[in-house]
Design a protein around this motif. Structure first.
Motif, mmCIF file in Angstrom:
data_model
loop_
_atom_site.group_PDB
_atom_site.id
_atom_site.type_symbol
_atom_site.label_atom_id
_atom_site.label_comp_id
_atom_site.label_asym_id
_atom_site.label_seq_id
_atom_site.Cartn_x
_atom_site.Cartn_y
_atom_site.Cartn_z
ATOM 1 N N ILE A 12 0.836 -1.208 0.000
ATOM 2 C CA ILE A 12 0.000 0.000 0.000
ATOM 3 C C ILE A 12 0.866 1.253 0.000
ATOM 4 N N VAL A 13 1.900 1.266 0.841
ATOM 5 C CA VAL A 13 2.795 2.422 0.905
ATOM 6 C C VAL A 13 3.495 2.638 -0.436
ATOM 7 N N ASN A 14 3.913 1.558 -1.060
ATOM 8 C CA ASN A 14 4.553 1.670 -2.371
ATOM 9 C C ASN A 14 3.582 2.234 -3.408
ATOM 10 N N GLU A 15 2.325 1.832 -3.329
ATOM 11 C CA GLU A 15 1.304 2.372 -4.230
ATOM 12 C C GLU A 15 1.077 3.863 -3.972
ATOM 13 N N LEU A 16 1.086 4.258 -2.698
ATOM 14 C CA LEU A 16 0.931 5.669 -2.343
ATOM 15 C C LEU A 16 2.094 6.502 -2.888
ATOM 16 N N LEU A 17 3.309 5.986 -2.732
ATOM 17 C CA LEU A 17 4.476 6.683 -3.266
ATOM 18 C C LEU A 17 4.399 6.797 -4.792
ATOM 19 N N THR A 18 3.946 5.737 -5.441
ATOM 20 C CA THR A 18 3.816 5.736 -6.906
ATOM 21 C C THR A 18 2.799 6.772 -7.358
ATOM 22 N N TYR A 19 1.679 6.833 -6.652
ATOM 23 C CA TYR A 19 0.635 7.811 -6.974
ATOM 24 C C TYR A 19 1.152 9.235 -6.741
ATOM 25 N N PHE A 20 1.831 9.449 -5.620
ATOM 26 C CA PHE A 20 2.391 10.764 -5.315
ATOM 27 C C PHE A 20 3.393 11.180 -6.383
ATOM 28 N N ASP A 21 4.258 10.262 -6.766
ATOM 29 C CA ASP A 21 5.255 10.530 -7.801
ATOM 30 C C ASP A 21 4.582 10.908 -9.113
ATOM 31 N N ARG A 22 3.536 10.177 -9.484
ATOM 32 C CA ARG A 22 2.849 10.443 -10.751
ATOM 33 C C ARG A 22 2.234 11.847 -10.758
ATOM 34 N N ILE A 23 1.611 12.234 -9.651
ATOM 35 C CA ILE A 23 0.996 13.557 -9.563
ATOM 36 C C ILE A 23 2.066 14.649 -9.627
ATOM 37 N N CYS A 24 3.170 14.453 -8.915
ATOM 38 C CA CYS A 24 4.235 15.457 -8.899
ATOM 39 C C CYS A 24 4.869 15.620 -10.281
ATOM 40 N N ARG A 25 5.162 14.502 -10.947
ATOM 41 C CA ARG A 25 5.774 14.590 -12.285
ATOM 42 C C ARG A 25 4.824 15.252 -13.274
ATOM 43 N N VAL A 29 6.458 19.249 -10.260
ATOM 44 C CA VAL A 29 6.802 19.555 -8.869
ATOM 45 C C VAL A 29 7.918 18.615 -8.430
ATOM 46 N N GLU A 30 9.030 19.187 -7.993
ATOM 47 C CA GLU A 30 10.136 18.364 -7.506
ATOM 48 C C GLU A 30 9.917 17.970 -6.041
#
Length: 278
Positions: A12-25, A29-30
């Motif tokens: 779940i945490v890995n999925e959250l990080l992936t989602y956060f990364d996708r939104i930032c890119r 947003v760095e």
């Protein structure tokens, strides 16, 4: 409800990080992995084996952008909480999975509603350069945080799973509890003072930076330039963002960061028990 396993928590945490990364890119947003997540990426290319949480950090301007973005994202699976969420007394934000629910163990979190498995999102603020000013600033943040904590019923003596430590803390910290509550401010008022103080030097030419309210306190103070340049880094087989000068950051927080800690210190610092929603 079914308790979430350590393995599922990592997923779940890995999925959250992936989602956060996708939104930032997608929004230019760095950000950078931070804390144990950055240490895990550098030392283990993924999670620290005995841990399963997720941390990211952004400079204050990017942090405020991210808050606006996530407040306007309507997601079935993901929710967002920041410093102004009711009952939430942190100086950073959380992105969480709505399919889950986390029961808090600490009184600090008793009034947070709906939080599930999450990642922490930390702002990086500027910190004064002058040695004396830097120390006084750190002390002011610490004092404000302590007064806020003392205003939360039961928090000043809370100790997970140890009634002996709890009894000792009741005695040792009672004078601080009395002193803080004589000032007659609510938890919300103390919290606003903390948030304002953290950003005091952001519009100056200060050359230091960090998230000084973290558990690392003054160890997290380092050259602000540390947070200016970024690169991709591997974490659990995926690419996330990291500050390019991660060595300066990790050395400041952990010392010899490539050295594993003693076995008796290889355990997660969890303040929640998480479950799948029925």
């Amino acid at each position: 409800m079914k308790e979430i396993s350590k393995s599922d928590n990592k997923t779940i945490v890995n999925e959250l990080l992936t989602y956060f990364d996708r939104i930032c890119r997608a929004n230019d947003v760095e950000y950078s992995l931070s804390g144990g997540s950055l240490l895990g990426a550098v030392r283990h290319h993924g999670f620290i084996p005995w841990d399963d949480d997720g941390d990211v950090m952004l400079t204050r301007s990017n942090y405020e952008k991210v808050k606006k973005i996530f407040k306007n994202v309507d997601s079935f699976q993901y929710g967002f909480m920041d410093e102004h969420t009711s009952g939430y007394y942190y100086g950073f934000s959380k992105l969480y999975d709505k399919r889950t629910i986390s029961n808090p163990l600490s009184p600090l979190d008793q009034n947070i509603n709906g939080l599930g498995v999450f990642i922490d999102i930390f702002p990086i603020d500027k910190i004064p350069d002058n040695k004396q000013l830097k120390q006084s600033f750190s002390n002011e943040i610490l004092d404000l945080n302590n007064n806020m904590y003392m205003s939360i019923p039961g928090l000043y003596y809370y100790s997970s799973g140890s009634w002996i430590r709890e009894a000792i803390k009741r005695v040792l910290f009672y004078p601080k509890f009395i002193k803080a509550n004589r000032l007659n401010k609510s938890t919300d008022e103390w919290h606003e003072l903390v948030l304002k103080k953290l950003q005091q030097y952001d519009n100056t030419n200060a050359k230091n930076g960090g998230y000084i309210s973290s558990e690392y306190t003054t160890r997290e103070i380092m050259p602000y330039a540390t947070f200016m340049y970024y690169q991709d880094i591997e974490f659990q087989g995926k690419k996330f963002r990291a500050i390019s000068d991660y060595k300066t950051y990790l050395k400041a927080l952990y010392g010899d960061y490539m050295q594993l800690p003693p076995k008796n210190k290889r355990h997660p610092k969890h303040a929640y028990i998480s479950y799948w929603k029925e």
